[in-house]
Design a protein around this motif. Structure first.
Motif, mmCIF file in Angstrom:
data_model
loop_
_atom_site.group_PDB
_atom_site.id
_atom_site.type_symbol
_atom_site.label_atom_id
_atom_site.label_comp_id
_atom_site.label_asym_id
_atom_site.label_seq_id
_atom_site.Cartn_x
_atom_site.Cartn_y
_atom_site.Cartn_z
ATOM 1 N N GLY A 80 -28.917 13.506 -2.551
ATOM 2 C CA GLY A 80 -28.001 14.117 -3.502
ATOM 3 C C GLY A 80 -27.092 15.177 -2.914
ATOM 4 O O GLY A 80 -26.567 16.018 -3.626
ATOM 5 N N LYS A 81 -26.917 15.154 -1.577
ATOM 6 C CA LYS A 81 -26.025 16.135 -0.952
ATOM 7 C C LYS A 81 -24.784 15.422 -0.437
ATOM 8 O O LYS A 81 -24.818 14.232 -0.158
ATOM 9 N N ASP A 82 -23.734 16.190 -0.273
ATOM 10 C CA ASP A 82 -22.494 15.640 0.267
ATOM 11 C C ASP A 82 -22.680 15.365 1.760
ATOM 12 O O ASP A 82 -22.851 16.287 2.546
ATOM 13 N N PRO A 83 -22.677 14.075 2.168
ATOM 14 C CA PRO A 83 -22.977 13.771 3.571
ATOM 15 C C PRO A 83 -21.976 14.372 4.557
ATOM 16 O O PRO A 83 -22.361 14.880 5.614
ATOM 17 N N ILE A 84 -20.700 14.322 4.206
ATOM 18 C CA ILE A 84 -19.684 14.837 5.135
ATOM 19 C C ILE A 84 -19.895 16.342 5.347
ATOM 20 O O ILE A 84 -19.895 16.842 6.474
ATOM 21 N N ALA A 85 -20.127 17.043 4.246
ATOM 22 C CA ALA A 85 -20.337 18.484 4.337
ATOM 23 C C ALA A 85 -21.572 18.795 5.182
ATOM 24 O O ALA A 85 -21.565 19.711 6.012
ATOM 25 N N ALA A 86 -22.642 18.004 4.997
ATOM 26 C CA ALA A 86 -23.884 18.251 5.723
ATOM 27 C C ALA A 86 -23.675 18.078 7.220
ATOM 28 O O ALA A 86 -24.100 18.907 8.029
ATOM 29 N N ILE A 139 -23.962 20.971 10.147
ATOM 30 C CA ILE A 139 -24.905 20.884 11.262
ATOM 31 C C ILE A 139 -24.183 20.908 12.613
ATOM 32 O O ILE A 139 -24.563 21.641 13.514
ATOM 33 N N PHE A 140 -23.119 20.112 12.745
ATOM 34 C CA PHE A 140 -22.513 19.955 14.071
ATOM 35 C C PHE A 140 -21.304 20.859 14.333
ATOM 36 O O PHE A 140 -21.011 21.198 15.472
ATOM 37 N N TYR A 141 -20.601 21.211 13.275
ATOM 38 C CA TYR A 141 -19.327 21.906 13.490
ATOM 39 C C TYR A 141 -19.462 23.414 13.288
ATOM 40 O O TYR A 141 -19.042 24.212 14.120
ATOM 41 N N ASP A 142 -20.089 23.795 12.165
ATOM 42 C CA ASP A 142 -20.124 25.212 11.808
ATOM 43 C C ASP A 142 -20.745 26.140 12.856
ATOM 44 O O ASP A 142 -20.214 27.217 13.103
ATOM 45 N N PRO A 143 -21.877 25.748 13.478
ATOM 46 C CA PRO A 143 -22.434 26.681 14.461
ATOM 47 C C PRO A 143 -21.485 26.917 15.633
ATOM 48 O O PRO A 143 -21.527 27.968 16.266
ATOM 49 N N LEU A 144 -20.622 25.962 15.911
ATOM 50 C CA LEU A 144 -19.729 26.094 17.068
ATOM 51 C C LEU A 144 -18.384 26.707 16.694
ATOM 52 O O LEU A 144 -17.832 27.519 17.435
ATOM 53 N N PHE A 145 -17.856 26.307 15.544
ATOM 54 C CA PHE A 145 -16.488 26.729 15.213
ATOM 55 C C PHE A 145 -16.370 27.319 13.815
ATOM 56 O O PHE A 145 -15.274 27.594 13.349
ATOM 57 N N GLY A 146 -17.492 27.463 13.118
ATOM 58 C CA GLY A 146 -17.451 27.978 11.750
ATOM 59 C C GLY A 146 -17.151 29.472 11.711
ATOM 60 O O GLY A 146 -16.840 30.080 12.738
#
Lengths: 359, 361, 309
Positions: free
Chosen positions: A38-44, A48-55
């Motif tokens: 029930g979560k938005d897959p793209i957001a998840a 996981i992959f983008y935010d820690p590096l460029f968030g």
């Protein structure tokens, strides 16, 4: 019918393409999993992959990536050398514990004396502790032919019990109100392994990890010893003719991986963790085995695999926080990533051919 | 020690919710974060904290927004998770395991404007408070029931780790069992785990084999309850959560970690701007320690006695550690009528006179 | 009673206590005999624990629960088999990943099953036999799974030693190239051995959630799968010794707790190390005595097989 045909030499193209393909496949499969929850897959995937590096707070998380990846890379570098030679040390977790215990014991014995010599002495003790723990399976293997896989694994449990014994007994903080766990080395300046540049996550353990990558690269690619190690793994009989002494090789590989794991434990207990507790070991020794294989037992590969693994941990925590994904979903996701990475490696070494098998 | 009134808190909460007063000036909800050492599905320690978290949401509605990270290993991972919560804009952060102590201290120093609360620890600062429950008050009730009902005069106790919280519990159980039954003995087994069903089952079996017909546990799984049921005529108490599945017997009562009133109160204080870093040690009186239903397996007069004790402890009329009490070695701990100060109690590291078990070294 | 320890109770207790690891170790033994080292036992056990629990609660039948646990364990083992046998991934790394995957998957499936009690697993009433002194409590006072696990050990022993299929499994585990040359289907044999191992691990997990605890909680295997791996080594790949190993590992835990209950102050952690130290010693003795003969461990253990190798 699809058959596999072994390539004469591993494919360069697929060696680089399979990890990318595996990460992509994980994103697809993981996305399906997250959508099912029930979560938005793209957001998840992005969290996981983008935010820690460029968030938004990437400056902090990039540093944490190094903190998390450091011990994994350091341990995996040592293990990979042995794995290349066909020497299977799967007890790095135990060597990590014993290195931390040895190093911390030196510091706690010296407490509260301040000296510039203390930290170097701890580093030596940490390496020695891990080395000694690695030498037990090495000696048993050379003297009696006992399997190093099983002995090193059994010694993990011995080390874990020894750690609990130390945390509740001899190393317990006398000022800790009866709670288990040693003094915090972060509050003992001479023993502390601090961030070298504030906010970067860079501490001596991370430096050691980078040095280990360079050293094992040079050893395996540019040095005659590396050639011998690889020959021993790929063609044991030929290696004997080339003058490789199996006993020496066993001692070298288990000693090296033990010392590296011990160092990782020491840097961790003196730095990010700070104290010996009965739950001090967080599974780095086992995760490093996976990292070694994900990195294809290759120094640079291990560096990247360690960072990728660390990214899934940090990104996984973020996904919990931002999207309310349970840790269980993150574990399944990590499991899938590992399966895809391990499974797709097939393409590097084998060619798929359509048609009937001969036998 | 700041003893809070549970009634006052809930009344305040009810007023807030009822009148819909805009206590938080801006439209942004107050973000509150939690880190748990186990999974929320552990049905014990972390689960009970999560029940408290959900109580905040229920009580304060859209004025707050809560998040959590579960399964956080102690050490650098905890420090990262706490930092992550602070960076995400959480204004009030609860670190719910003793092992998170030093990590919480570090992160609290880095974020002076964020309010931190650490469960069961002893290190505090301007923006770092601590809170803990007087679990020993529940043990006094358990000891009374066990002392009255035991036929073998042997009470078993599964200890997790030899730390002050557990030692308080063993002493409180023994003192109150002894008070109603001078012949009672207590047997202690250290499991060295908070949660390991197989080991807990073995520990319970060992105590039952030694003739104990009451097994008290300071570990979180229901395995000892199942063992007791299998053995028959052995009674237990729910630990951490109610463990109501084993009612009416073997589970005859329970001590529930009830963090909800405290969490709601602290969240309300943060909303109203009255939060300050305190050391809270709540008990039956504040509702932090809740005694679950005493079942019909307990004779009526024993139940009445237990309820009387709950009331006396809750009102502050009676302290479970009231002298005269001697230490295990026979030396005087508390004189007639004396009660220990909270500092001494928090570091308790010895058994009282009459406990035959040896403290592990 | 010896030194305050009731030996009869101790033995009876450790028989029940050891059943999960006994089942898992017997399964792993067959997989290792076929030459595959699956370090994912913990993951298969916990998936079996949740699947068994969910099946038993939903259907109301513990028997179906154990079957469900076995199927779940076998399915996860098949995933391992697919990766290691067909895609030729490294067994050590894949096994570790399998544990991670199993722990996560079980927690996802288990949501909603927490705090429920499963239907009881029946004890076999053997009438007068159960009432016998000494032997009664030790031998005739258990639930049916305990007896089934003992039967499975015996069957596995006989199967490996005397059956043709057992011989093939051993041949595959000793030298897969030779076995292949003789026309045996190495991959199929290993697939089957792994699935069998997974099924038993799953049953062992189900025993934890249906009998031992009995409840479902995340992470409830608490390392039992790793103990099962140690037991296989301790047993030097002989089924009859798996029984001894399981009782030794279970026995030391039960014994140290009983010693504590009897009032002895003992160094718990040092005692808990003992089974592992003993396992290392057993390994050393085996390898030293087998120096010039057949080694105790299957020779192809942990190696990948590809027909054109």
């Amino acid at each position: 019918m699809i058959t596999l045909v072994k390539r004469p030499t591993p494919s360069q193209f697929w060696a680089y393409a399979t990890p990318l393909l595996a990460v992509f496949a994980t994103m697809v499969a993981g996305g399906i999993l997250f959508a099912a929850l029930g979560k938005d897959p793209i957001a998840a995937i992005k969290v996981i992959f983008y935010d820690p590096l460029f968030g938004p707070n990437a400056a902090y998380f990039r540093g944490q990536l190094l903190v998390k990846a450091g011990p994994l890379i350091l341990i995996a570098s040592g293990l990979a050398v042995g794995f290349r030679a066909g020497i299977w040390n799967i007890g790095a977790e135990g060597q990590y514990i014993m290195g931390a215990l040895a190093g911390a014991s030196v510091a706690l014995a010296a407490y509260p004396a301040e000296s510039h010599l203390l930290f170097p002495a701890m580093v030596v003790a940490g390496a020695l502790g891990g080395w000694l723990w690695g030498m037990i399976p090495a000696l048993l293997k050379t003297a009696f032919g006992t399997s190093e896989i099983l002995v090193s694994l059994m010694l993990v449990y011995v080390a874990q019990n020894f750690l609990a014994y130390a945390a509740f007994g001899p190393l317990k903080n006398p000022d800790g109100y009866g709670f288990p766990g040693s003094r915090n080395l972060q509050q003992y300046p001479s023993a502390h392994n601090p961030e070298l540049i504030a906010g970067t996550g860079m501490h001596w353990g991370v430096v050691a990890a980078f040095l280990a990558v360079i050293a094992t690269y040079v050893l395996m690619q540019r040095h005659i010893a590396g050639f011998r190690i690889r020959t021993a793994g790929e063609a044991p009989r030929a290696a004997r003719f080339a003058g490789v002494v199996p006993a020496k090789l066993v001692m070298f590989c288990l000693g090296l991986s033990g010392a590296f794991a011990g160092l990782a434990g020491l840097f961790e207990v003196a730095g990010p963790n700070g104290q010996i507790t009965d739950s001090f070991n967080a599974g780095y020794g086992f995760t490093a085995i996976i990292v070694a294989f994900l990195g294809r037992l290759n120094a640079v590969g291990i560096l990247l695999a360690g960072l990728l693994m660390a990214l899934t941990y940090i990104g996984g925590d973020m996904a919990q926080l931002m999207l309310g994904l349970p840790t269980a979903a993150i574990q399944v996701f990590q499991g899938m990533l590992l399966f895809f990475l391990l499974g797709f490696d097939l393409l590097t070494h084998y060619r798929l051919r359509l048609g009937r098998a001969r036998a | 020690m700041d003893r809070r009134s549970f009634l006052k808190t809930t009344a305040a909460t009810a007023t807030l919710a009822g009148l819909g007063l805009p206590a938080w000036a801006s439209d942004e909800p107050l973000k509150i974060g939690f880190i748990y050492v186990g999974p929320v599905g552990d049905m014990g320690w972390s689960y009970q904290h999560d029940v408290g978290r959900r109580a905040i949401e229920e009580a304060l509605g859209d004025k707050v927004q809560t998040t959590y990270i579960e399964n956080v290993p102690e050490g650098p991972d905890a420090e990262r998770a706490l930092t992550q919560l602070a960076l995400e804009g959480n204004q009030l952060i609860f670190a719910t395991s003793f092992g998170f102590m030093d990590a919480t201290v570090n992160v609290a120093a880095k974020f002076p404007n964020v309010k931190f609360e650490h469960a069961t620890g002893y290190k505090r600062s301007e923006n770092l408070g601590t809170y803990d429950a007087r679990f020993y008050e529940g043990r006094a009730i358990q000891g009374t029931i066990a002392g009255r009902m035991t036929k073998t005069n042997k009470i078993g106790y599964i200890g997790s780790f030899p730390i002050p919280e557990v030692i308080q519990g063993i002493n409180a159980a023994y003192i109150h069992a002894k008070k109603v039954n001078p012949d009672v003995e207590i047997k202690v087994v250290w499991a060295y785990t908070w949660f390991d069903p197989a080991k807990e089952a073995d520990a319970a079996a060992a105590l039952i084999a030694e003739g104990c017909d009451f097994v008290l546990q300071h570990t979180d799984s229901t395995a000892p309850q199942a063992k007791a049921q299998e053995a028959g005529n052995v009674y237990t108490f729910g630990q951490a959560s109610d463990m109501e599945a084993f009612m009416p017997s073997p589970r005859v009562a329970s001590t529930i970690d009830n963090w909800a009133p405290y969490y709601v109160e602290r969240a309300t204080a943060a909303l109203e701007g009255t939060w300050s870093a305190d050391a809270t040690w709540g008990g039956i009186g504040t509702g932090m320690v809740k005694i679950g239903e005493i079942t019909e397996a307990v004779p009526a007069e024993v139940k009445a006695e237990a309820e009387k004790l709950i009331e006396m402890i809750g009102s502050g009329e009676y302290h479970p550690f009231t002298g005269p009490l001697n230490k295990q070695d026979g030396s005087v701990w508390l004189a007639e009528g004396e009660t220990p100060d909270d500092g001494a109690l928090a570091g308790l590291n010895f058994f009282v006179e009459g406990v035959s078990a040896e403290m592990p070294k | 009673m010896i030194g305050g320890i009731d030996i009869v109770t101790l033995i009876a207790a450790l028989m029940a206590a050891s059943t999960p690891v006994l089942l898992a170790a017997t399964g792993e033994l067959v997989a290792e005999k076929a030459g595959v080292l699956n370090l994912g036992v913990e993951g298969m056990m916990i998936l079996g624990a949740v699947a068994g629990f969910a099946t038993a609660v939903t259907t109301g039948s513990p028997v179906l629960g154990f079957i469900g646990g076995a199927i779940a364990g076998a399915l996860l083992a098949s995933l391992f088999a697919l990766l290691t046998q067909i895609l030729l991934s490294n067994q050590t790394a894949t096994g570790l990943a399998l544990t991670l995957f199993g722990l996560g998957l079980s927690a996802l499936f288990g949501k909603g099953f927490e705090g429920i009690r499963p239907p009881p697993t029946t004890k076999i009433d053997l009438g007068p036999l159960s009432d016998m002194p000494v032997l009664g409590p030790i031998l005739f006072h258990h639930d049916w799974v305990v007896y089934l696990s003992l039967i499975l050990v015996a069957v596995t022993w006989a199967f490996l030693k005397y059956s043709r299929m057992g011989l093939i499994i051993r041949a595959v585990g000793e030298n897969h190239d030779a076995a292949h040359a003789l026309g045996y289907r190495v991959i199929a044999v290993r697939f089957a051995a792994l699935a069998f191992g997974g099924a038993l691990a799953g049953m062992g997990g189900a025993y934890l959630s249906l009998v031992r605890v009995p409840q479902w909680t995340e992470g409830m295997t608490a390392g039992a799968g790793w103990i099962a791996l140690a037991i296989v080594v301790f047993a030097s790949w002989k089924p009859e010794r798996v029984l001894i190993g399981a009782y030794l590992f279970g026995g030391i835990t039960a014994l140290q707790l009983q010693l504590q209950a009897a009032g002895y102050a003992i160094p718990v952690h040092l005692l808990s190390m003992a089974p592992y130290v003993i396992t290392v010693l057993v390994l050393v003795i085996l390898s030293a005595t087998h120096r010039h003969g057949a080694p105790a461990a299957p020779a192809a253990l942990g190696r990948s097989f590809h027909a054109s190798n």
